[in-house]
Design a protein around this motif. Structure first.
Motif, PDB file in Angstrom:
ATOM      1  N   GLN A 135     -46.205  33.682  12.672  1.00 38.46           N
ATOM      2  CA  GLN A 135     -45.224  33.038  13.545  1.00 38.46           C
ATOM      3  C   GLN A 135     -44.298  34.057  14.206  1.00 38.46           C
ATOM      4  O   GLN A 135     -43.542  33.704  15.108  1.00 38.46           O
ATOM      5  N   GLY A 217     -40.331  30.951   9.141  1.00 42.66           N
ATOM      6  CA  GLY A 217     -39.586  30.957  10.398  1.00 42.66           C
ATOM      7  C   GLY A 217     -38.559  32.057  10.528  1.00 42.66           C
ATOM      8  O   GLY A 217     -38.845  33.230  10.359  1.00 42.66           O
ATOM      9  N   THR A 218     -37.305  31.647  10.791  1.00 47.75           N
ATOM     10  CA  THR A 218     -36.235  32.580  11.130  1.00 47.75           C
ATOM     11  C   THR A 218     -35.954  33.622  10.053  1.00 47.75           C
ATOM     12  O   THR A 218     -35.777  34.794  10.379  1.00 47.75           O
ATOM     13  N   PRO A 219     -35.879  33.274   8.748  1.00 47.62           N
ATOM     14  CA  PRO A 219     -35.622  34.321   7.744  1.00 47.62           C
ATOM     15  C   PRO A 219     -36.645  35.451   7.783  1.00 47.62           C
ATOM     16  O   PRO A 219     -36.302  36.622   7.676  1.00 47.62           O
ATOM     17  N   GLN A 221     -38.425  36.324  10.356  1.00 48.40           N
ATOM     18  CA  GLN A 221     -38.216  37.062  11.593  1.00 48.40           C
ATOM     19  C   GLN A 221     -37.030  38.022  11.450  1.00 48.40           C
ATOM     20  O   GLN A 221     -37.083  39.166  11.910  1.00 48.40           O
ATOM     21  N   MET A 222     -35.964  37.587  10.798  1.00 48.92           N
ATOM     22  CA  MET A 222     -34.813  38.463  10.577  1.00 48.92           C
ATOM     23  C   MET A 222     -35.194  39.633   9.681  1.00 48.92           C
ATOM     24  O   MET A 222     -34.713  40.755   9.858  1.00 48.92           O
ATOM     25  N   TYR A 225     -36.874  42.090  11.928  1.00 48.89           N
ATOM     26  CA  TYR A 225     -35.889  42.822  12.734  1.00 48.89           C
ATOM     27  C   TYR A 225     -35.209  43.913  11.910  1.00 48.89           C
ATOM     28  O   TYR A 225     -35.048  45.050  12.358  1.00 48.89           O
TER      29      TYR A 225
END
Length: 276
Positions: A135, A217-219, A221-222, A225
């Motif tokens: 994702q 998802g977002t975690p 992706q963070m 980063y």
């Protein structure tokens, strides 16, 4: 220049930490610019084997040019970086060509061996990523492994940094420079194990961990980063240690050069305005 490496004196960790902080303080914009370029190159430039090696060589060459500029011409670091890099670009290109040909042959041999191993074990040794890993944006999913590969090839591979440093100093002689770099790592074995082998193992473990994180998802992706930003900082920080290491071994210089008058004047003006 004395091509025979010397043993690094004790206290190198404290000394290089202080000196690398000083080099960063002299040209923070240049250092952050090199880190940002490192991240952008890995995120958005495709790097198959044909590009991975030359991009790594030129990025490390640019890093060394920026560090040399902050060291010797801190009053005008951007222009000095371009000057140092332009003077060594031809030798870096020759080094990239020679290393690429060597790694191409080795890559073919190892690919055949891994293919035979995978066929014999029916893929039992393959680590499959977590579905959430797919994702992530393509630039992040490909950029993190590329960043780790560049760190492994250019910063943490024993002998690589001395080879690039000597190429930029006295010209392209890859066999002799690699032999000298190997002798340097053996001569400073504790340093090699602590810094360079430790960093190499960290890169080897961090990327599979990102692929296997049980996050969604977002975690996740963070986490990607943060890892990519960490790799960009590691590229400059450990590259600075590598520059200081090579400078001590081959040039016999244990301290940074004095700041140039232009740099001192700019800082004095900044302090004056702040006081006012």
């Amino acid at each position: 220049m004395n091509l025979q490496p010397k043993t690094v004196p004790p206290g190198w960790a404290k000394r290089w930490t202080r000196q690398s902080v000083e080099l960063f303080r002299r040209a923070p914009g240049l250092a952050i610019g090199v880190m940002t370029l490192f991240a952008l190159v890995n995120a958005f430039i495709p790097q198959p084997l044909a590009l991975n090696v030359p991009i790594t060589v030129f990025m490390v060459g640019l890093l060394f040019s920026s560090l040399r500029a902050a060291d010797h011409d801190s009053g005008n670091p951007w222009t000095a970086t371009w000057t140092f890099f332009r003077q060594t670009a031809r030798d870096l290109a020759l080094l990239a060509r020679d290393v690429f040909l060597i790694l191409l042959v080795l890559g073919i041999v190892f690919a055949l061996l891994f293919s035979l191993y995978s066929a014999a074990t029916h893929g039992a040794g393959v680590i499959r990523p977590n579905p959430a890993y797919f994702q992530l944006p393509d630039w992040l999913r490909h950029g993190v492994p590329r960043a780790g590969t560049m760190l492994t090839l250019g910063i943490f591979l024993p002998g690589a940094l001395p080879m690039i440093f000597l190429t930029m100093s006295v010209g392209n002689q890859p066999v002799m420079h690699y032999d000298t770099g190997f002798k340097a790592t053996v001569l400073n074995m504790r340093l090699t194990y602590t810094v360079f082998m430790g960093g190499l193992l960290a890169c080897a473990f961090l990327m599979p961990i990102l692929r296997r994180l049980p996050l969604q998802g977002t975690p996740l992706q963070m986490a990607g980063y943060a890892l990519m930003a960490g790799f960009a900082v590691a590229f400059w920080w450990f590259g600075a240690w590598g520059y200081l290491w090579c400078r001590e071994m081959f040039e016999g210089t244990a301290e940074n050069a004095k700041e140039t008058a232009v740099c001192k004047t700019a800082k004095q003006r900044a302090h004056t305005h702040a006081a006012a």
